[in-house]
Design a protein around this motif. Structure first.
Motif, mmCIF file in Angstrom:
data_model
loop_
_atom_site.group_PDB
_atom_site.id
_atom_site.type_symbol
_atom_site.label_atom_id
_atom_site.label_comp_id
_atom_site.label_asym_id
_atom_site.label_seq_id
_atom_site.Cartn_x
_atom_site.Cartn_y
_atom_site.Cartn_z
ATOM 1 N N SER A 91 57.786 32.040 38.569
ATOM 2 C CA SER A 91 57.920 30.899 37.663
ATOM 3 C C SER A 91 57.812 31.398 36.221
ATOM 4 O O SER A 91 56.804 31.191 35.537
ATOM 5 C CB SER A 91 56.877 29.836 37.988
ATOM 6 O OG SER A 91 57.210 29.238 39.224
ATOM 7 N N GLY A 92 58.845 32.074 35.799
ATOM 8 C CA GLY A 92 58.893 32.618 34.443
ATOM 9 C C GLY A 92 58.335 34.025 34.379
ATOM 10 O O GLY A 92 57.664 34.508 35.300
ATOM 11 N N ALA A 93 58.642 34.710 33.271
ATOM 12 C CA ALA A 93 58.207 36.099 33.113
ATOM 13 C C ALA A 93 56.696 36.192 32.930
ATOM 14 O O ALA A 93 56.081 37.171 33.355
ATOM 15 C CB ALA A 93 58.925 36.744 31.927
ATOM 16 N N THR A 94 56.087 35.176 32.319
ATOM 17 C CA THR A 94 54.635 35.263 32.117
ATOM 18 C C THR A 94 53.920 35.280 33.464
ATOM 19 O O THR A 94 52.968 36.048 33.664
ATOM 20 C CB THR A 94 54.140 34.105 31.227
ATOM 21 O OG1 THR A 94 54.864 34.152 29.993
ATOM 22 C CG2 THR A 94 52.655 34.231 30.930
ATOM 23 N N GLU A 95 54.400 34.463 34.411
ATOM 24 C CA GLU A 95 53.789 34.524 35.747
ATOM 25 C C GLU A 95 54.054 35.886 36.392
ATOM 26 O O GLU A 95 53.186 36.455 37.064
ATOM 27 C CB GLU A 95 54.340 33.424 36.665
ATOM 28 C CG GLU A 95 53.475 33.260 37.912
ATOM 29 C CD GLU A 95 54.210 33.385 39.244
ATOM 30 O OE1 GLU A 95 53.562 33.781 40.230
ATOM 31 O OE2 GLU A 95 55.412 33.112 39.320
ATOM 32 N N ALA A 96 55.245 36.432 36.151
ATOM 33 C CA ALA A 96 55.573 37.752 36.715
ATOM 34 C C ALA A 96 54.633 38.824 36.171
ATOM 35 O O ALA A 96 54.187 39.722 36.902
ATOM 36 C CB ALA A 96 57.024 38.107 36.387
#
Ligand code: GLN
Length: 385
Positions: A91-96
């Protein structure tokens, strides 16, 4: 209360966007395009919501999107991926980034980061129990010498977080820089968490290279991409985690207890969008490039000095060289309140002893918005020079 998060300020992006809303200022602060992304991709998402299914997709992401990510990078990027074993949707790069850090870092591990760094990295490293070891990149070209870089790596180094093209500096790590980091990762058995969300936004013939392609890094890199950046739809929060199977296994286990999965309609619409021809992405880049050149030229006419911009849709102003004696945070607060333009002070991207002479502008805006923003910046310069 956890002391790491309790002590944190609200993000600079939210603060400056809030002030822009309150004051009616032109918002060149938080990075998001003014145009709302390709209509056909949005229509694909809308149709998928109506048609369904609207239930949990597979934890690692819809197969159609994981396949599309691999196809996209094989065709337009520089990496070949096994979509079944090497691609996870987040769910988005920040979650990655959060999932990658939780997967890789154990308490006490050191994580090398490059300053100025995206504001999420340090708190997420700390919350994973890690210790951030900043390597300072020096303006105006945001480089670091070999000795300083090597000194950041120790026997406790577990990972390095890098971002190329780099937000907020708008610089791009070239092959030589990637190779320098790679050789230190190999020597210290460290994992690279490579935030490559700006991979499609480069200028002047500069090409993005993935850390996955650096010598010895195919098995020790977690490459992170973002549909929000690729399609200029930052609210979608659809990220891609690409890594060798053994790394993917562990990152997916962290992801399953953060968000578990990502809305299925956005996933299928992104899969549709990633299949677009190269011309689509070239046109997007060309559009940003027109805006970049417009802002650079207009700011220079107004007496501003800007730093080189090789990638991202951000341009940095050198306040002192532009004849402005305020430090960046004072400038940003006063410019939004007194001149009607929001910017982002680069000091927000440092853990300690920040550079205080630069503010970041987002140029992914319509021409009229940019013109009004430039007028407001010119007013700020007159007020504060
Ligand atoms: N990536 C955006 C920027 O750099 C901000 C995202 C956010 O507000 N969290 O401006």
């Amino acid at each position: 209360m956890n002391p790491i998060f309790a002590a944190l300020p609200t993000t600079i992006f939210d603060i400056m966007s809030g002030l822009a809303r309150e004051t009616g200022a032109i918002n060149l602060g938080q990075g998001f395009p003014e145009e709302d992304g390709p209509l056909d991709v949005r229509e694909a998402a809308a149709a998928a919501i109506v048609a369904g299914p609207n239930q949990y997709p597979p934890m690692r992401g819809l197969p159609v999107l994981r396949e599309a990510v691999a196809e996209h990078y094989a065709r337009l990027g520089d990496v070949t991926l096994d979509w079944q074993r090497e691609v996870t949707i987040s769910s988005g790069a920040t979650e990655a980034i959060a999932a990658s850090l939780l997967a890789v870092v154990s308490p006490g591990d050191e994580v090398v980061v490059f300053e100025p760094m995206y504001d999420a990295y340090a708190p997420l490293i700390a919350r994973a129990g890690g210790v951030a070891k900043p390597v300072r990149l020096m303006p105006p070209r945001w480089t670091v010498d070999d000795a300083t870089l090597a000194a950041a790596f120790t026997s406790r180094t577990r990972a390095v977080v890098l971002n190329t093209p780099l937000n907020p500096t708008a610089s791009v790590f070239d092959d030589a820089m990637l190779a320098r980091i790679a050789s230190l990762c190999v020597a210290h058995d460290a994992i690279a968490i490579s935030d490559e969300v700006w991979e499609h936004v480069t200028f002047d013939g500069v090409r993005h290279r993935s850390m996955l392609t650096a010598p010895g890094m195919r098995e020790r890199t977690i490459k992170i991409g973002s549909a929000g950046k690729i399609f200029g739809m930052t609210g979608w929060k659809v990220g891609f985690v690409c890594a060798a199977p053994a790394l993917t296994e562990v990152v997916a286990k962290a992801h399953q207890f953060l968000t578990f999965t990502t809305p299925p309609h956005l996933q299928s619409a992104v899969a549709y969008g990633l299949a677009k021809p190269a011309a689509h992405f070239d046109a997007m880049r060309a559009g940003y490039d027109i805006s970049r050149q417009r802002v650079e030229a207009a700011l220079h006419l107004e007496g501003f000095v800007t730093l080189p911009c090789q990638g991202t849709y951000f341009l940095n102003v050198d306040l002192r060289a532009s004849g402005i004696a305020l430090d960046d945070a004072d400038f940003a607060i006063r410019a939004v309140k007194e001149a009607g333009v929001a910017t982002i002070p680069l000091s927000a991207f440092y853990a300690s002893k920040p550079e205080t002479g630069y503010v970041r502008l987002c140029f992914a805006k319509r021409a009229e918005t940019l013109n009004r923003g430039i007028d407001a910046l010119a007013k700020a310069r007159r007020l504060f020079a």
